[in-house]
Motif scaffolding. Structure first.
Motif, short mmCIF file in Angstrom:
data_model
loop_
_atom_site.label_atom_id
_atom_site.label_comp_id
_atom_site.label_asym_id
_atom_site.label_seq_id
_atom_site.Cartn_x
_atom_site.Cartn_y
_atom_site.Cartn_z
N ILE B 190 43.72 53.62 43.58
CA ILE B 190 43.80 52.23 43.12
C ILE B 190 44.94 52.07 42.12
O ILE B 190 45.70 51.11 42.17
N GLY B 191 45.04 53.01 41.21
CA GLY B 191 46.14 53.01 40.26
C GLY B 191 46.20 51.77 39.40
O GLY B 191 45.18 51.24 38.95
N ARG B 192 47.41 51.30 39.18
CA ARG B 192 47.62 50.16 38.29
C ARG B 192 47.03 48.87 38.85
O ARG B 192 46.89 47.89 38.12
N ARG B 193 46.68 48.88 40.14
CA ARG B 193 46.07 47.68 40.71
C ARG B 193 44.63 47.50 40.24
O ARG B 193 43.95 46.56 40.69
N ILE B 194 44.17 48.34 39.34
CA ILE B 194 42.87 48.13 38.71
C ILE B 194 42.95 46.95 37.75
O ILE B 194 41.93 46.34 37.42
N MET B 195 44.16 46.58 37.32
CA MET B 195 44.29 45.52 36.32
C MET B 195 43.78 44.19 36.84
O MET B 195 43.06 43.48 36.12
N PRO B 196 44.12 43.76 38.07
CA PRO B 196 43.52 42.52 38.57
C PRO B 196 42.00 42.61 38.70
O PRO B 196 41.32 41.59 38.53
N VAL B 197 41.48 43.79 38.97
CA VAL B 197 40.02 43.95 39.03
C VAL B 197 39.44 43.71 37.64
O VAL B 197 38.42 43.04 37.47
N LYS B 198 40.10 44.26 36.63
CA LYS B 198 39.65 44.05 35.25
C LYS B 198 39.73 42.57 34.89
O LYS B 198 38.87 42.02 34.20
N LEU B 199 40.79 41.91 35.34
CA LEU B 199 40.94 40.49 35.07
C LEU B 199 39.80 39.71 35.72
O LEU B 199 39.21 38.83 35.09
N ALA B 200 39.50 40.04 36.96
CA ALA B 200 38.42 39.33 37.66
C ALA B 200 37.10 39.51 36.92
O ALA B 200 36.32 38.57 36.75
N CYS B 201 36.86 40.72 36.45
CA CYS B 201 35.63 40.99 35.71
C CYS B 201 35.61 40.21 34.40
O CYS B 201 34.61 39.59 34.04
N ALA B 202 36.75 40.23 33.70
CA ALA B 202 36.84 39.51 32.42
C ALA B 202 36.64 38.02 32.62
O ALA B 202 35.96 37.35 31.83
N ALA B 203 37.23 37.49 33.68
CA ALA B 203 37.08 36.06 33.96
C ALA B 203 35.62 35.73 34.26
O ALA B 203 35.09 34.73 33.76
N ALA B 204 34.99 36.57 35.06
CA ALA B 204 33.59 36.31 35.40
C ALA B 204 32.71 36.35 34.16
O ALA B 204 31.86 35.48 33.94
N VAL B 205 32.90 37.37 33.34
CA VAL B 205 32.07 37.50 32.13
C VAL B 205 32.40 36.40 31.13
O VAL B 205 31.49 35.82 30.52
N GLY B 206 33.69 36.11 30.96
CA GLY B 206 34.08 35.05 30.02
C GLY B 206 33.49 33.71 30.42
O GLY B 206 32.96 32.97 29.58
N LEU B 207 33.59 33.39 31.71
CA LEU B 207 33.03 32.12 32.18
C LEU B 207 31.52 32.11 32.07
O LEU B 207 30.91 31.09 31.76
N ALA B 208 30.89 33.26 32.35
CA ALA B 208 29.44 33.33 32.22
C ALA B 208 29.02 33.10 30.77
O ALA B 208 28.04 32.39 30.50
#
Lengths: 310, 381
Positions: B190-208
């Motif tokens: 996965i490498g550096r492409r984990i960053m969009p996954v982290k963003l998606a998680c942060a967005a989900a948690v932030g919005l929640a």
């Protein structure tokens, strides 16, 4: 086959690796140099954590940075400092690494069990790692590097924190894996690679040089390695390699500029077969190696390097 | 990918600071609501009248009110019911236009504002035709109630949601540095492409977090005040108004909003602002590669936005002022007047929605650029 073509790495004004060209096929390539010489930098470039300032790194003719995930999916990397999430158990951590390596769960779970057996952590597979010792963390690191059954293994100081039994076990495991894989093992502990490495790569002053067998390094030292009593007079041009407790008292191990015939040995001196460590200490005599000042006294005949390092 | 998202959520579970922050935020919001407890009798009176006689003040309602209202209701709402009028009939928005364009002089900005108030005239005529001004809402205390909900609580909830989202975005990046797992992570397939996954998680948690805060705070406020029956009132009731300096003007929105509809619309816009904050934090965190520096940079940026706006106004640099009105913090600071004409602050209808929409596109592009740049940079341990 991994190939470095004229790879240079600079950090600002400092050149760490310069013009490195190297080919690594199946088997163990031992990367040995003192601390700070550039081993980790080289390993990190192979792991795509750092990009070369110049040159290319190829896998079967294709640039590894262009391959991207297609390359990284075949690489298992053990960093110099292994990090884990303290609240994770080894099993959970390896499942996470498997997910990062896109290993399906149905494949990963049995493999995790095998790896935990291999590294001797099966009994603590479900124990949180915040209580683990450094050696146990290191073994988790070894397991995570193997989780995807990679074709290329990059180990940076893999035996740090391991006790002698674990280190021997590790060497056996790596030797078994290397038959069908490319293993690059970076270390400053010569014994880590002495018995398992085919190709040996040395780094000095940014220059990378490969030797296809340890004997290429030790052969020129045949007849030049002596053990003399510690209090014996210094021989002309001698380079002190270390001290130990001999059967008849303390002795110092030295290297001489020229081979000396058996009949011409000084009183009390015993000739010794050269080891890879001797070659390492002679080559890096100007460097401070693991607390041993390998520079030696600079008097008598000028020391001549036989392999081009000056 | 699902396994990776779950793993990122698990990393957050290792850090209880988020739960603590949410608890403190709810406590803070509860204090704001408690400080407006004086509104309770007025709101409950208006709610009772609305339940009994409907929410629209007309002759039918006046007669029914006179016949059936309690003494308390007459005391609290009697004047409002008796004297309510359709304030939008005959209203000319050109007066507002002249007021706001006077300092600008002849300029393209002044022309845009004039055009805006010409468009607003159509809205005023519509409000006059529908009699929106005659909705009781909360009677004489409508302005206080409306500003409690949308001028204090809503900005607080949006700010808290944004802070939670920013914290989550930075924590998910920083956790790898703290755990020493960056090298393992970025050298994986996965490498550096984990960053969009982290963003998606942060967005989900932030919005929640934002949804939780909004539901608990605004829902709790509506319940505490007893304002449930007022949700159907038009926010352009004559009892609702905006105060800008020495100017008091009606609450004229670009679309028809009941209180419930306005609540949903502001919540939606607030969610977009929270998302902007999360994406910005993720993008800057990737660029700076250090959570503390990123947090400082974000704080400096947030403080600078209203400063730029204020300085531009003081210097009479109206073009700069107009540009600064699109900055997200400045939009957030005017949550109390969202979807209204917004005076000199905006020169187009639905200014805040346009600003947030453009901003979202901008930060998304910035995030994409930062991830691409990161893919070529050395990993710093």
């Amino acid at each position: 086959m991994l190939e470095l073509q004229q790879v240079t790495k600079r950090f600002g004004e400092r050149t760490i690796i310069e013009g490195a060209s190297l080919v690594c096929g199946h088997g163990v390539t031992g990367l040995i140099a003192p601390n700070g010489a550039g081993k980790t930098t080289l390993i990190k470039m192979l792991a795509t954590l750092q990009t070369p300032s110049e040159g290319r790194i190829l896998l079967d003719g294709e640039d590894i940075y262009g391959l991207g995930e297609a390359y990284r999916a075949h690489v298992g990397y053990l960093p110099q400092q292994v990090g884990v999430y303290p609240s994770y158990t080894p099993r959970r951590f390896l499942r996470y690494v498997a997910a990062l390596q896109r290993v399906p769960r149905r494949v990963a779970d049995p493999r995790i069990g095998e790896l935990l057996d291999l590294v001797g952590l099966a009994e603590v597979a479900d124990t949180r790692m915040r209580t683990f010792s450094g050696g146990m963390i290191q073994r988790v690191g070894i397991a995570q590097a193997l989780i995807a059954d990679p074709d290329i293994l990059l180990f940076d100081e893999p035996t740090a924190g391991l006790d002698p039994r674990e280190r021997a076990r590790f060497r056996s495991v790596i030797h078994g894996l290397a038959a069908t894989r490319t293993v690059i093992l970076s270390t400053h502990i010569v014994s880590d690679i002495e018995t398992i490495a085919g190709q040996i790569v040395l780094i000095r002053d940014g220059q990378v040089k490969a030797y296809q067998h340890a004997s290429e390094l030790t052969a020129p030292l045949v007849g030049r390695i002596l053990e003399v009593p510690l209090d014996a007079p210094e021989l002309p041009g001698e380079l002190r390699l270390g001290e130990r407790e001999g059967t008849a008292g303390p002795v110092r191990r030295i290297a001489l500029p020229q081979a000396i015939a058996a009949g011409e040995l000084p009183a009390g001196a015993v000739a010794s077969a050269p080891t890879l460590e001797d070659a390492f200490l002679v080559l890096y005599r100007d460097a401070h190696v693991d607390g041993v000042d390998a520079s030696g006294p600079r008097r008598g005949a000028p020391w001549r390097n036989w392999r081009g390092f000056r | 990918m699902r396994a990776l998202m779950v793993a990122e959520f698990r990393k957050l579970a290792m850090m209880p600071v988020l739960a603590g922050f949410l608890a403190l935020s709810l406590l803070f919001n509860a204090l704001i609501v408690a400080g407006s407890s004086y509104l309770v009798p007025y709101v409950r009176s208006a709610a009772g009248v609305t339940r009994s006689f409907g929410g629209r003040i007309d002759e039918t309602m006046r007669e029914a009110f006179a016949a059936g209202a309690t003494e308390e209701d007459r005391a609290l709402l009697g004047d409002a019911v008796a004297t309510a009028e359709n304030i939008f009939e005959g209203m000319d928005t050109a007066e507002l236009s002249a007021h706001y364009t006077a300092p600008l002089g002849p300029s393209s900005l002044a022309a845009l504002i004039e055009r805006k108030y010409q468009a607003l005239q159509a809205r005023v005529d519509h409000l006059a035709a529908t009699g929106a001004a005659l909705d009781l809402y909360a009677g004489p205390y409508t302005h206080d109630v409306h500003q409690l909900l949308f001028g204090r609580l809503m900005p607080a909830v949006i700010g808290e949601g944004a802070l939670a989202g920013i914290a989550v975005a930075l924590l998910l990046q920083e956790v790898e540095r703290m755990a020493g797992t960056r090298q393992m992570l970025f050298s994986s397939a996965i490498g550096r492409r984990i960053m969009p996954v982290k963003l998606a998680c942060a967005a989900a948690v932030g919005l929640a977090c934002y949804v939780l805060l909004a539901a608990a705070t605004l829902g709790g406020a509506v319940f505490f005040l007893g304002a449930g029956d007022l949700m159907g009132a038009n926010v352009s009731s004559q009892f609702n108004f905006l105060v800008e300096g020495n100017l008091i003007k009606p609450f004229m929105t670009w679309g028809d909003f009941t209180v419930a509809g306005y609540l949903l619309a502001t919540c939606a816009l607030g969610a977009a602002l929270v998302l902007m904050a999360v994406v910005t934090a993720s993008a800057w965190g990737t660029l700076f590669r250090d959570a503390y520096r990123t947090a400082l940079a974000l704080a400096a940026a947030c403080v600078s936005m209203p400063v730029i706006s204020d300085m531009a106004a003081r210097m009479g640099a109206w073009e700069m002022y107009a540009a600064a009105s699109f900055l997200p913090v400045n939009v957030w600071l005017r949550a109390w007047a969202w979807f209204t004409d917004q005076g000199r602050f905006s020169f187009i209808p639905w200014h805040e929605a346009v600003a947030v929409g453009v901003g979202l596109v901008g930060v998304a592009a910035m995030a994409g650029w930062s991830y691409r740049r990161f893919s070529r940079r050395d990993v710093v341990v």
